[in-house]
Design an enzyme around this catalytic site. Sequence first.
Site, PDB file in Angstrom:
ATOM      1  N   GLY B  56      16.666  33.420  27.312  1.00 13.72           N
ATOM      2  CA  GLY B  56      15.971  33.933  26.134  1.00 13.72           C
ATOM      3  C   GLY B  56      16.921  34.932  25.511  1.00 13.72           C
ATOM      4  O   GLY B  56      18.134  34.814  25.672  1.00 13.72           O
ATOM      5  N   GLU B  57      16.403  35.956  24.861  1.00 10.29           N
ATOM      6  CA  GLU B  57      17.279  36.989  24.334  1.00 10.29           C
ATOM      7  C   GLU B  57      17.240  38.204  25.256  1.00 10.29           C
ATOM      8  O   GLU B  57      16.188  38.824  25.433  1.00 10.29           O
ATOM      9  CB  GLU B  57      16.880  37.369  22.906  1.00 10.29           C
ATOM     10  CG  GLU B  57      17.477  36.460  21.859  1.00 10.29           C
ATOM     11  CD  GLU B  57      18.985  36.235  22.034  1.00 10.29           C
ATOM     12  OE1 GLU B  57      19.727  37.232  22.186  1.00 10.29           O
ATOM     13  OE2 GLU B  57      19.424  35.074  22.039  1.00 10.29           O
ATOM     14  N   SER B  58      18.371  38.555  25.821  1.00 11.10           N
ATOM     15  CA  SER B  58      18.395  39.649  26.799  1.00 11.10           C
ATOM     16  C   SER B  58      18.048  40.983  26.143  1.00 11.10           C
ATOM     17  O   SER B  58      17.451  41.851  26.765  1.00 11.10           O
ATOM     18  CB  SER B  58      19.750  39.722  27.489  1.00 11.10           C
ATOM     19  OG  SER B  58      20.773  40.002  26.556  1.00 11.10           O
ATOM     20  N   CYS B  88      21.013  32.586  32.538  1.00 12.71           N
ATOM     21  CA  CYS B  88      21.466  32.971  31.199  1.00 12.71           C
ATOM     22  C   CYS B  88      21.097  34.426  30.879  1.00 12.71           C
ATOM     23  O   CYS B  88      21.676  35.330  31.461  1.00 12.71           O
ATOM     24  CB  CYS B  88      20.919  31.978  30.169  1.00 12.71           C
ATOM     25  SG  CYS B  88      21.736  32.113  28.579  1.00 12.71           S
ATOM     26  N   ARG B 117      28.217  38.798  26.948  1.00 10.19           N
ATOM     27  CA  ARG B 117      27.169  38.072  26.197  1.00 10.19           C
ATOM     28  C   ARG B 117      27.784  37.127  25.181  1.00 10.19           C
ATOM     29  O   ARG B 117      28.792  37.436  24.568  1.00 10.19           O
ATOM     30  CB  ARG B 117      26.277  39.063  25.437  1.00 10.19           C
ATOM     31  CG  ARG B 117      25.209  39.700  26.282  1.00 10.19           C
ATOM     32  CD  ARG B 117      24.375  40.636  25.412  1.00 10.19           C
ATOM     33  NE  ARG B 117      23.475  39.916  24.539  1.00 10.19           N
ATOM     34  CZ  ARG B 117      23.115  40.339  23.326  1.00 10.19           C
ATOM     35  NH1 ARG B 117      23.599  41.448  22.834  1.00 10.19           N
ATOM     36  NH2 ARG B 117      22.269  39.641  22.598  1.00 10.19           N
ATOM     37  N   ILE B 145      23.561  27.328  26.711  1.00 12.46           N
ATOM     38  CA  ILE B 145      23.071  27.674  25.376  1.00 12.46           C
ATOM     39  C   ILE B 145      23.529  29.089  25.020  1.00 12.46           C
ATOM     40  O   ILE B 145      23.069  30.056  25.633  1.00 12.46           O
ATOM     41  CB  ILE B 145      21.529  27.632  25.314  1.00 12.46           C
ATOM     42  CG1 ILE B 145      20.973  26.303  25.844  1.00 12.46           C
ATOM     43  CG2 ILE B 145      21.028  27.917  23.896  1.00 12.46           C
ATOM     44  CD1 ILE B 145      21.139  25.126  24.950  1.00 12.46           C
ATOM     45  N   ARG B 146      24.403  29.210  24.036  1.00 15.74           N
ATOM     46  CA  ARG B 146      24.929  30.545  23.665  1.00 15.74           C
ATOM     47  C   ARG B 146      25.163  31.352  24.944  1.00 15.74           C
ATOM     48  O   ARG B 146      24.710  32.489  25.085  1.00 15.74           O
ATOM     49  CB  ARG B 146      23.945  31.274  22.747  1.00 15.74           C
ATOM     50  CG  ARG B 146      23.924  30.752  21.312  1.00 15.74           C
ATOM     51  CD  ARG B 146      22.816  31.402  20.482  1.00 15.74           C
ATOM     52  NE  ARG B 146      22.803  32.850  20.594  1.00 15.74           N
ATOM     53  CZ  ARG B 146      23.285  33.700  19.692  1.00 15.74           C
ATOM     54  NH1 ARG B 146      23.811  33.255  18.586  1.00 15.74           N
ATOM     55  NH2 ARG B 146      23.221  34.995  19.876  1.00 15.74           N
ATOM     56  N   HIS B 181      21.374  26.562  32.252  1.00 20.84           N
ATOM     57  CA  HIS B 181      19.917  26.421  32.308  1.00 20.84           C
ATOM     58  C   HIS B 181      19.459  25.271  33.188  1.00 20.84           C
ATOM     59  O   HIS B 181      19.187  24.178  32.682  1.00 20.84           O
ATOM     60  CB  HIS B 181      19.364  26.224  30.895  1.00 20.84           C
ATOM     61  CG  HIS B 181      19.530  27.419  30.028  1.00 20.84           C
ATOM     62  ND1 HIS B 181      18.718  28.518  30.128  1.00 20.84           N
ATOM     63  CD2 HIS B 181      20.441  27.715  29.093  1.00 20.84           C
ATOM     64  CE1 HIS B 181      19.108  29.437  29.269  1.00 20.84           C
ATOM     65  NE2 HIS B 181      20.167  28.979  28.629  1.00 20.84           N
ATOM     66  N   GLU B 183      16.701  24.776  34.326  1.00 21.61           N
ATOM     67  CA  GLU B 183      15.319  24.412  33.982  1.00 21.61           C
ATOM     68  C   GLU B 183      15.262  23.392  32.847  1.00 21.61           C
ATOM     69  O   GLU B 183      14.202  22.863  32.546  1.00 21.61           O
ATOM     70  CB  GLU B 183      14.512  25.671  33.630  1.00 21.61           C
ATOM     71  CG  GLU B 183      14.768  26.285  32.260  1.00 21.61           C
ATOM     72  CD  GLU B 183      16.032  27.128  32.168  1.00 21.61           C
ATOM     73  OE1 GLU B 183      16.852  27.080  33.109  1.00 21.61           O
ATOM     74  OE2 GLU B 183      16.211  27.811  31.142  1.00 21.61           O
TER      75      GLU B 183
END
Lengths: 302, 198
Positions: B56-58, B88, B117, B145-146, B181, B183
């Site tokens: 997600g966004e840390s 991530c 990051r 992902i990013r 990821h 998942e």
Amino acid sequence: MAKREFENKTLSSTGSMIVKRGLAEMLKGGVIMDVVNPEQAKIAEDAGACAVMALERVPADIRRDGGVARMSDPEMITGIQAVCSIPVMAKARIGHFVEAQVLESLGVDFIDESEVLTPADETHHIDKLKFTAPFVCGATNLGEALRRISEGAALIRSKGEAGTGNIVEAVRHLRSIIGDIRKITQADSAELFDWAKKLQAPLPLVQEIAETGWLQVPLFCAGGIATPSDAALAMQLGAQAVFVGSGIFKSDDPAPRAKAIVEATTHFRDPEIIAKVSRNLGGPMTGIGMDKIEQRYAERGW
Amino acid sequence: MVRVSQSKSAKVVGVLALQGAFSSHTKVLDSIGVSTQEVRTPQDLASVDALVMPGGESTTMSQLLESSELFEPIKKLIHEGLPVFGTCAGMILLASKIIDGRDDQVSFGAINIEVQRNAYGRQIDSFEADINVESFDSPFHAVFIRAPRIVKADGSVEILAEFGDDIVLAKQKNVLVASFHPELSHDKRIHEMFVKEI
């Protein structure tokens, strides 16, 4: 889809559907905020936004100003990218694949083929499968959502009515999309043919919904969210994240409101927390009733 | 808020559900017969035997960890040996040092790695690739992902997989981290590996 080789000769690929939908998965449970300059982008990131949508005018101003609304100035988008460490999205006009190409070349993380801008094509949407960057598209009903997914959208947002600060249309669209998903999961295999016909959507996608009970991509809510309770309402109705456009920067005090909407989106089933974060936020955007608007953006899209 | 699923196992794996891909983790854990509990408040932590920190966004999660009063209790549990698995953004939260983070970003400092990051670029550079994981007999398909990059790891960190020159799966005592990821790739082996340790 680009293939490239790393030093150790391991092949990897970019722009695949799993990679595109992957970013949409990462945005779940979060708030994506419309911002028109780097200062607002900082406020949004400071408040806990999981992404920002870079655009020249928020929908409320587009509505007020009239005229043709187009893709934003690339200079303004790169200015926002420079100050943000979170994903940056930007809008292209419906069917305007060159605007989308330009946004992709800027490294925009998600392209919104958006009804808030003036459509460039009244028959065709962008062939989104051709792009490496993922697309988000709006939908008012399940058929529209599935047509966008068949064109390659990696994320669907219920359209609502942007720039109104009025949640009523978002609720209508979410209920329509999710209600039909529920009905399809109860349908027998013969009825699915009729569903595909009624929805004007590809049969295999309808069959997949019957099997999995959900869309192929995440479903977020947009268009009319102005308060923490609005965000939590969208989430309880089944949206998996929210877009807030005019609702933050057209309010009296954007920073605390932005933070409150982020917290309400996370704790969407907890009224005590929503009550706590809703205190003393100052005035929300004024908003307008549906009978007072001349142009319904949600009607754009085919 | 509380989500407990049908299960064969008595152990409960908490999934930090402040923001991000928590539901994808819950789905994988459900499919291997593990009970899960979404964690949004300190009360949700009471019954968990392990914790997954999703992607997600840390920066978002970091702020919500503090406003939801979860940071200190989780830090204490990790210190006491609670098995945790960060993917991530979750890995960023667990790292001892974050490069290119926000100044006010918190981290648990639970594994001796330096993490940069968004080091692999923007979303157009996000990719999928096969990686070889120590102890797996066939490659694991990894989705980045990013993604953050592990730029430095202490000698005490066990390297479980690499991609190119980078460590992408690593472990130190009760802390497992992945820059990708697991998942998202319909392969349950890494989750099974984590659950086995509980």
